[in-house]
Design a protein around this motif. Sequence first.
Motif, mmCIF file in Angstrom:
data_model
loop_
_atom_site.group_PDB
_atom_site.id
_atom_site.type_symbol
_atom_site.label_atom_id
_atom_site.label_comp_id
_atom_site.label_asym_id
_atom_site.label_seq_id
_atom_site.Cartn_x
_atom_site.Cartn_y
_atom_site.Cartn_z
ATOM 1 N N GLY A 379 0.829 -1.193 0.000
ATOM 2 C CA GLY A 379 0.000 0.000 0.000
ATOM 3 C C GLY A 379 0.866 1.247 0.000
ATOM 4 N N THR A 380 0.285 2.344 -0.495
ATOM 5 C CA THR A 380 1.050 3.578 -0.654
ATOM 6 C C THR A 380 0.678 4.652 0.373
ATOM 7 O OG1 THR A 380 -0.572 4.205 -2.327
ATOM 8 C CG2 THR A 380 1.513 3.288 -3.112
ATOM 9 N N ALA A 381 -0.141 4.303 1.379
ATOM 10 C CA ALA A 381 -0.593 5.328 2.330
ATOM 11 C C ALA A 381 0.575 5.922 3.121
ATOM 12 C CB ALA A 381 -1.634 4.742 3.284
ATOM 13 N N ALA A 382 1.451 5.076 3.644
ATOM 14 C CA ALA A 382 2.523 5.568 4.525
ATOM 15 C C ALA A 382 3.591 6.321 3.725
ATOM 16 C CB ALA A 382 3.138 4.405 5.301
ATOM 17 N N VAL A 383 4.036 5.747 2.619
ATOM 18 C CA VAL A 383 5.105 6.415 1.862
ATOM 19 C C VAL A 383 4.617 7.752 1.286
ATOM 20 C CG1 VAL A 383 6.494 4.373 1.351
ATOM 21 C CG2 VAL A 383 4.639 4.997 -0.205
ATOM 22 N N THR A 384 3.311 7.851 1.000
ATOM 23 C CA THR A 384 2.771 9.123 0.507
ATOM 24 C C THR A 384 2.711 10.153 1.632
ATOM 25 O OG1 THR A 384 1.515 7.944 -1.188
ATOM 26 C CG2 THR A 384 0.822 10.195 -0.710
ATOM 27 N N THR A 385 2.337 9.709 2.839
ATOM 28 C CA THR A 385 2.371 10.624 3.988
ATOM 29 C C THR A 385 3.779 11.184 4.187
ATOM 30 O OG1 THR A 385 0.535 9.539 5.123
ATOM 31 C CG2 THR A 385 2.064 10.771 6.501
ATOM 32 N N GLN A 386 4.787 10.353 3.913
ATOM 33 C CA GLN A 386 6.173 10.802 4.049
ATOM 34 C C GLN A 386 6.577 11.845 3.023
ATOM 35 O OE1 GLN A 386 7.640 6.464 4.362
ATOM 36 N NE2 GLN A 386 9.403 7.660 4.999
ATOM 37 N N GLY A 387 5.724 12.055 2.021
ATOM 38 C CA GLY A 387 6.034 13.062 1.014
ATOM 39 C C GLY A 387 6.742 12.519 -0.215
ATOM 40 N N MET A 388 6.737 11.205 -0.380
ATOM 41 C CA MET A 388 7.360 10.651 -1.594
ATOM 42 C C MET A 388 6.494 10.975 -2.801
ATOM 43 S SD MET A 388 9.117 7.120 -0.442
ATOM 44 C CE MET A 388 9.863 6.962 1.185
ATOM 45 N N ASP A 389 7.136 10.981 -3.996
ATOM 46 C CA ASP A 389 6.415 11.360 -5.211
ATOM 47 C C ASP A 389 6.411 10.212 -6.225
ATOM 48 O OD1 ASP A 389 8.947 11.287 -6.290
ATOM 49 O OD2 ASP A 389 9.185 13.474 -6.335
ATOM 50 N N GLU A 390 5.919 10.487 -7.421
ATOM 51 C CA GLU A 390 5.776 9.415 -8.413
ATOM 52 C C GLU A 390 7.131 8.841 -8.827
ATOM 53 O OE1 GLU A 390 3.009 10.147 -11.565
ATOM 54 O OE2 GLU A 390 1.452 10.856 -10.184
ATOM 55 N N ALA A 391 8.150 9.696 -8.898
ATOM 56 C CA ALA A 391 9.489 9.194 -9.244
ATOM 57 C C ALA A 391 9.981 8.233 -8.161
ATOM 58 C CB ALA A 391 10.461 10.365 -9.408
ATOM 59 N N ASP A 392 9.666 8.536 -6.911
ATOM 60 C CA ASP A 392 10.046 7.634 -5.818
ATOM 61 C C ASP A 392 9.333 6.284 -5.948
ATOM 62 O OD1 ASP A 392 11.712 9.547 -4.580
ATOM 63 O OD2 ASP A 392 10.001 10.442 -3.556
ATOM 64 N N MET A 393 8.055 6.330 -6.413
ATOM 65 C CA MET A 393 7.304 5.074 -6.586
ATOM 66 C C MET A 393 7.974 4.206 -7.658
ATOM 67 S SD MET A 393 5.018 5.334 -4.325
ATOM 68 C CE MET A 393 5.623 6.715 -3.367
ATOM 69 N N ALA A 394 8.405 4.841 -8.743
ATOM 70 C CA ALA A 394 9.092 4.090 -9.800
ATOM 71 C C ALA A 394 10.383 3.487 -9.253
ATOM 72 C CB ALA A 394 9.375 5.011 -10.985
ATOM 73 N N ARG A 395 11.080 4.238 -8.410
ATOM 74 C CA ARG A 395 12.314 3.758 -7.790
ATOM 75 C C ARG A 395 12.006 2.559 -6.879
ATOM 76 N NH1 ARG A 395 16.288 2.488 -8.866
ATOM 77 N NH2 ARG A 395 17.925 2.154 -7.373
ATOM 78 N N ILE A 396 10.927 2.678 -6.109
ATOM 79 C CA ILE A 396 10.537 1.578 -5.211
ATOM 80 C C ILE A 396 10.257 0.319 -6.027
ATOM 81 C CG2 ILE A 396 8.752 0.746 -3.616
ATOM 82 C CD1 ILE A 396 8.516 3.632 -2.560
ATOM 83 N N ALA A 397 9.559 0.476 -7.160
ATOM 84 C CA ALA A 397 9.258 -0.699 -7.999
ATOM 85 C C ALA A 397 10.552 -1.368 -8.462
ATOM 86 C CB ALA A 397 8.396 -0.284 -9.194
ATOM 87 N N ALA A 398 11.540 -0.562 -8.835
ATOM 88 C CA ALA A 398 12.815 -1.128 -9.310
ATOM 89 C C ALA A 398 13.548 -1.830 -8.169
ATOM 90 C CB ALA A 398 13.684 -0.017 -9.905
ATOM 91 N N LEU A 399 13.595 -1.210 -6.990
ATOM 92 C CA LEU A 399 14.247 -1.833 -5.830
ATOM 93 C C LEU A 399 13.539 -3.129 -5.452
ATOM 94 C CD1 LEU A 399 14.708 1.430 -3.703
ATOM 95 C CD2 LEU A 399 16.571 -0.017 -4.540
ATOM 96 N N PHE A 400 12.220 -3.088 -5.531
ATOM 97 C CA PHE A 400 11.366 -4.224 -5.214
ATOM 98 C C PHE A 400 11.704 -5.415 -6.122
ATOM 99 C CE2 PHE A 400 7.351 -6.435 -4.649
ATOM 100 C CZ PHE A 400 6.877 -6.005 -3.424
ATOM 101 N N GLY A 401 11.744 -5.131 -7.428
ATOM 102 C CA GLY A 401 12.054 -6.183 -8.399
ATOM 103 C C GLY A 401 13.430 -6.774 -8.146
#
Length: 429
Positions: A379-401
């Motif tokens: 879920g993206t609730a916590a990381v969004t509260t932290q102020g992360m943005d769409e570029a951070d989400m793409a980064r998370i997907a890459a780290l995740f993979g």
Amino acid sequence: MPVTPPAAPADAGVPPKPRADLPPDFDALLRQDPEVAGILLAESGRQSSGLQLIAAENFTSPAVLAALGSPLANKYAEGYPGARHHGGCEQADAAERVAVRRATTLFGAEHANVQPHSGSAAVLAAYAALLRPGDTVLAMGLPYGGHLTHGAPGNFSGRWFEFAGYGVDPDSGLIDYSQVRALARARRPKAVVCGSISYPRHPDYAAFREIADEVGAYLIADAAHPMGLIAGGAAPSPVPYADVVCATTHKVLRGPRGGMILCGAELAGRIDRAVFPFTQGGAQMHTVAAKAVAFGEAATPAYAVYAHQVVAHARVLAAGLEAEGFGVTTDGTDTHLVVVDPAPLGVDGRTARDRLLAAGMVLDTCALPHGDTRGLRLGTAAVTTQGMDEADMARIAALFGAAVREGDEAGRLRAEVRELAERNPPYPG
Ligand SMILES: *Cc1c(COP(=O)(O)O)cnc(C)c1O
């Protein structure tokens, strides 16, 4: 006065200074009880040095934490405002009235009960208000994303009621409303429950209402997950359709841990009596005050922006994980939830979760629509509260993979995750 952290695990990322998630008198706790204070500091470090991707979690505001740590924690207040079993409830009554007024306004409901100690307690009270032991209830089956309170054998619900479970279409992952209708006709439930722990799309509340009406059943919406999105106008509301809406206040809604129930005026008395005295004693008034603070925050334009960002971020994450080779259930998301199948990467769900955890990405496994294997729920609730943005989400997907495919023997991914998290502190200052 600056806090001097006690000895804590080396990896705890113990913060050197007082922080907004620790009460101002934290150093007094540290002096009195370094053992417990050290645990709290280490937890604070854990939360801020990794990626909190558990879909049911969020970071409450310092204002909510302040209400939780307030003198209302000392107050006994059985009953309801103006009708308490204890004296001295003037301020407790005021806090509860504010919470109820804000909840009814925020969600457009006639009545709100803000006392349930948890989401499960809210569901228990809803069943207690509307059902008798032995009644049949139709809910999403546990293997498809139903909650424990939707008929799990080890839960009161499975022990005291007869549950019929609907599923999702194995290919699309979507609720098959013709199956729900057929089950309702065959089983004649007293209540139909809609709501799930892992369904990434909006339930069709109008369809559920129609099915419930057709068989004369109550409709209970268990909106624990999407309630915050509903508050921010980023998801449709079950309030116009359901007889009773149960929710938690600590998921996307970003309040204190707790539950709430919304209903129409005609069920208000039954719901209130089902919460107290049937299933609970004294309300936790510090939590009720903190719920009021959270409802106040959720009514702001900034929160509406947040709720829409949470969904936009989940969509970026889902697309990124699909590009990394994961199977994404329902092909994406309308909510804060993304459910993926790591099997195409040749890794099972539990191994994937352990590798992600080692790299600092915290999340759950969950059931997948097609049955036998376990998927991953983010879920993206916590990381969004932290102020992360769409570029951070793409980064998370890459780290995740990378973490799921290769693991993180060298700690390179853990370091990157820490850097990303620490660049976006949940409690800045
Ligand atoms: C989280 C959740 C609950 C229960 O909440 P607790 O506060 O953990 O008891 C109930 N139903 C659904 C659908 C949930 O997602």
